[in-house]
Design a protein around this motif. Sequence first.
Motif, mmCIF file in Angstrom:
data_model
loop_
_atom_site.group_PDB
_atom_site.id
_atom_site.type_symbol
_atom_site.label_atom_id
_atom_site.label_comp_id
_atom_site.label_asym_id
_atom_site.label_seq_id
_atom_site.Cartn_x
_atom_site.Cartn_y
_atom_site.Cartn_z
ATOM 1 N N LEU A 7 0.828 -1.198 0.000
ATOM 2 C CA LEU A 7 0.000 0.000 0.000
ATOM 3 C C LEU A 7 0.866 1.254 0.000
ATOM 4 C CD1 LEU A 7 -2.926 -0.806 2.449
ATOM 5 C CD2 LEU A 7 -3.073 -0.326 0.025
ATOM 6 N N ASP A 8 1.941 1.230 0.775
ATOM 7 C CA ASP A 8 2.842 2.378 0.816
ATOM 8 C C ASP A 8 3.495 2.599 -0.548
ATOM 9 O OD1 ASP A 8 2.335 3.028 3.427
ATOM 10 O OD2 ASP A 8 4.059 1.951 4.249
ATOM 11 N N GLU A 9 3.885 1.508 -1.206
ATOM 12 C CA GLU A 9 4.485 1.613 -2.527
ATOM 13 C C GLU A 9 3.489 2.184 -3.522
ATOM 14 O OE1 GLU A 9 6.505 -1.796 -4.197
ATOM 15 O OE2 GLU A 9 7.450 -2.182 -2.263
ATOM 16 N N LYS A 10 2.238 1.715 -3.428
ATOM 17 C CA LYS A 10 1.197 2.224 -4.323
ATOM 18 C C LYS A 10 0.949 3.711 -4.066
ATOM 19 C CE LYS A 10 -1.451 -1.899 -5.361
ATOM 20 N NZ LYS A 10 -2.732 -2.570 -5.292
ATOM 21 N N ASN A 11 0.935 4.056 -2.798
ATOM 22 C CA ASN A 11 0.734 5.467 -2.443
ATOM 23 C C ASN A 11 1.884 6.326 -2.968
ATOM 24 O OD1 ASN A 11 -1.680 5.088 -1.184
ATOM 25 N ND2 ASN A 11 -0.844 5.005 0.881
ATOM 26 N N VAL A 12 3.115 5.790 -2.840
ATOM 27 C CA VAL A 12 4.295 6.514 -3.316
ATOM 28 C C VAL A 12 4.213 6.654 -4.829
ATOM 29 C CG1 VAL A 12 6.807 6.393 -3.588
ATOM 30 C CG2 VAL A 12 5.767 5.903 -1.375
ATOM 31 N N ASP A 13 3.855 5.570 -5.524
ATOM 32 C CA ASP A 13 3.725 5.620 -6.975
ATOM 33 C C ASP A 13 2.643 6.624 -7.387
ATOM 34 O OD1 ASP A 13 5.707 3.785 -7.435
ATOM 35 O OD2 ASP A 13 4.353 2.071 -7.694
ATOM 36 N N THR A 14 1.547 6.590 -6.676
ATOM 37 C CA THR A 14 0.444 7.499 -6.967
ATOM 38 C C THR A 14 0.868 8.941 -6.709
ATOM 39 O OG1 THR A 14 -1.120 5.787 -6.305
ATOM 40 C CG2 THR A 14 -1.967 8.026 -6.443
ATOM 41 N N GLU A 15 1.553 9.136 -5.612
ATOM 42 C CA GLU A 15 2.028 10.479 -5.276
ATOM 43 C C GLU A 15 3.049 10.959 -6.304
ATOM 44 O OE1 GLU A 15 3.505 10.623 -1.247
ATOM 45 O OE2 GLU A 15 1.518 10.241 -0.424
ATOM 46 N N ASN A 16 3.967 10.072 -6.711
ATOM 47 C CA ASN A 16 4.961 10.434 -7.738
ATOM 48 C C ASN A 16 4.270 10.789 -9.055
ATOM 49 O OD1 ASN A 16 7.190 10.146 -6.107
ATOM 50 N ND2 ASN A 16 7.613 8.037 -6.749
ATOM 51 N N LYS A 17 3.257 9.999 -9.395
ATOM 52 C CA LYS A 17 2.509 10.260 -10.618
ATOM 53 C C LYS A 17 1.805 11.611 -10.536
ATOM 54 C CE LYS A 17 -0.775 8.020 -13.676
ATOM 55 N NZ LYS A 17 -1.685 6.908 -13.878
ATOM 56 N N GLU A 18 1.189 11.890 -9.388
ATOM 57 C CA GLU A 18 0.496 13.159 -9.175
ATOM 58 C C GLU A 18 1.488 14.332 -9.227
ATOM 59 O OE1 GLU A 18 -1.732 12.997 -5.539
ATOM 60 O OE2 GLU A 18 -3.236 11.652 -6.391
ATOM 61 N N VAL A 19 2.648 14.150 -8.606
ATOM 62 C CA VAL A 19 3.682 15.185 -8.604
ATOM 63 C C VAL A 19 4.146 15.449 -10.031
ATOM 64 C CG1 VAL A 19 6.067 15.704 -7.909
ATOM 65 C CG2 VAL A 19 4.443 14.812 -6.229
ATOM 66 N N THR A 20 4.365 14.351 -10.784
ATOM 67 C CA THR A 20 4.793 14.494 -12.177
ATOM 68 C C THR A 20 3.728 15.228 -12.994
ATOM 69 O OG1 THR A 20 6.039 12.436 -11.998
ATOM 70 C CG2 THR A 20 5.584 13.235 -14.214
ATOM 71 N N GLU A 21 2.468 14.839 -12.794
ATOM 72 C CA GLU A 21 1.361 15.507 -13.499
ATOM 73 C C GLU A 21 1.275 16.985 -13.115
ATOM 74 O OE1 GLU A 21 -2.158 13.250 -12.638
ATOM 75 O OE2 GLU A 21 -1.597 11.607 -13.975
ATOM 76 N N LEU A 22 1.441 17.268 -11.835
ATOM 77 C CA LEU A 22 1.387 18.655 -11.366
ATOM 78 C C LEU A 22 2.554 19.463 -11.932
ATOM 79 C CD1 LEU A 22 0.266 18.216 -7.649
ATOM 80 C CD2 LEU A 22 -1.065 19.196 -9.534
ATOM 81 N N LYS A 23 3.736 18.858 -12.015
ATOM 82 C CA LYS A 23 4.895 19.556 -12.595
ATOM 83 C C LYS A 23 4.645 19.857 -14.069
ATOM 84 C CE LYS A 23 8.556 17.954 -9.503
ATOM 85 N NZ LYS A 23 9.783 17.169 -9.396
ATOM 86 N N GLU A 24 4.069 18.885 -14.783
ATOM 87 C CA GLU A 24 3.743 19.107 -16.189
ATOM 88 C C GLU A 24 2.709 20.221 -16.332
ATOM 89 O OE1 GLU A 24 2.586 15.440 -18.079
ATOM 90 O OE2 GLU A 24 4.518 14.505 -17.634
ATOM 91 N N ARG A 25 1.722 20.194 -15.438
ATOM 92 C CA ARG A 25 0.677 21.242 -15.473
ATOM 93 C C ARG A 25 1.300 22.610 -15.181
ATOM 94 N NH1 ARG A 25 -3.419 23.351 -17.757
ATOM 95 N NH2 ARG A 25 -4.893 24.342 -16.366
ATOM 96 N N ILE A 26 2.226 22.659 -14.243
ATOM 97 C CA ILE A 26 2.921 23.918 -13.919
ATOM 98 C C ILE A 26 3.686 24.416 -15.140
ATOM 99 C CG2 ILE A 26 4.836 24.894 -12.592
ATOM 100 C CD1 ILE A 26 3.849 23.197 -10.192
ATOM 101 N N LYS A 27 4.378 23.505 -15.851
ATOM 102 C CA LYS A 27 5.105 23.896 -17.049
ATOM 103 C C LYS A 27 4.151 24.444 -18.109
ATOM 104 C CE LYS A 27 9.145 20.916 -16.720
ATOM 105 N NZ LYS A 27 9.881 19.790 -17.294
ATOM 106 N N GLU A 28 3.005 23.795 -18.288
ATOM 107 C CA GLU A 28 1.996 24.273 -19.244
ATOM 108 C C GLU A 28 1.519 25.668 -18.869
ATOM 109 O OE1 GLU A 28 -1.298 21.552 -19.634
ATOM 110 O OE2 GLU A 28 0.027 19.858 -20.044
ATOM 111 N N LEU A 29 1.232 25.825 -17.589
ATOM 112 C CA LEU A 29 0.739 27.125 -17.116
ATOM 113 C C LEU A 29 1.816 28.205 -17.258
ATOM 114 C CD1 LEU A 29 -1.328 26.027 -13.995
ATOM 115 C CD2 LEU A 29 -2.210 26.863 -16.182
ATOM 116 N N GLU A 30 3.078 27.849 -16.989
ATOM 117 C CA GLU A 30 4.172 28.807 -17.160
ATOM 118 C C GLU A 30 4.316 29.207 -18.626
ATOM 119 O OE1 GLU A 30 7.455 26.709 -15.358
ATOM 120 O OE2 GLU A 30 7.152 27.707 -13.413
ATOM 121 N N ASN A 31 4.179 28.210 -19.527
ATOM 122 C CA ASN A 31 4.231 28.508 -20.962
ATOM 123 C C ASN A 31 3.079 29.429 -21.372
ATOM 124 O OD1 ASN A 31 6.561 27.056 -21.461
ATOM 125 N ND2 ASN A 31 5.463 25.169 -21.987
ATOM 126 N N GLN A 32 1.890 29.127 -20.859
ATOM 127 C CA GLN A 32 0.733 29.988 -21.142
ATOM 128 C C GLN A 32 0.959 31.398 -20.609
ATOM 129 O OE1 GLN A 32 -2.722 28.061 -19.469
ATOM 130 N NE2 GLN A 32 -3.266 27.103 -21.433
#
Length: 174
Positions: A7-32
């Motif tokens: 469960l901890d590994e899944k949570n970490v993977d999920t959190e990493n995925k969310e962080v990666t998605e948020l970083k990508e969203r931040i880059k998109e917003l910065e470009n905009q």
Amino acid sequence: MKNKEVLDEKNVDTENKEVTELKERIKELENQLREFENYARRLKAQFENYKMEAAKEKEMISVSATGRIVEKFIPVLDDFKRAFSGAEDSVKESVFYKGIEIIYKNFKKALESLGLKQIEVGEKFDPFEHEAVEKIEDEEKEEYTVLEVVEDGYKFLDRVVKPAKVKVSVKPRR
């Protein structure tokens, strides 16, 4: 415990995925944001150019309108001069004549303050500023020498609005 680790590994993977998605969203917003900033700069520059062009156009319209009005008063100046030149000496001493002379000078000064200038007539005929109304044969004078100013000419802001009417010399025909 293994379940907890999974469960901890899944949570970490999920959190990493969310962080990666948020970083990508931040880059998109910065470009905009950069795009919007560039657009705003261009728009501001275009607006500044528009304001300058509008101010120039307004000035040109004002100058053009003033020029047309000033041109309408040139015949009045000519009429004053003809009236003064035709006056008898006894009239020139009268208070009325002197009053009219003051009015003429003030009228001329007002037109000059708007940009009207009398064309200075030199010795040589200038086709851009003069109109030859009479050619007089004269062997002694150089050809196209101004002999007499028949009627004054005027410029409005360096543009000839009425050429000076002059008599010029020409060599006699043989």
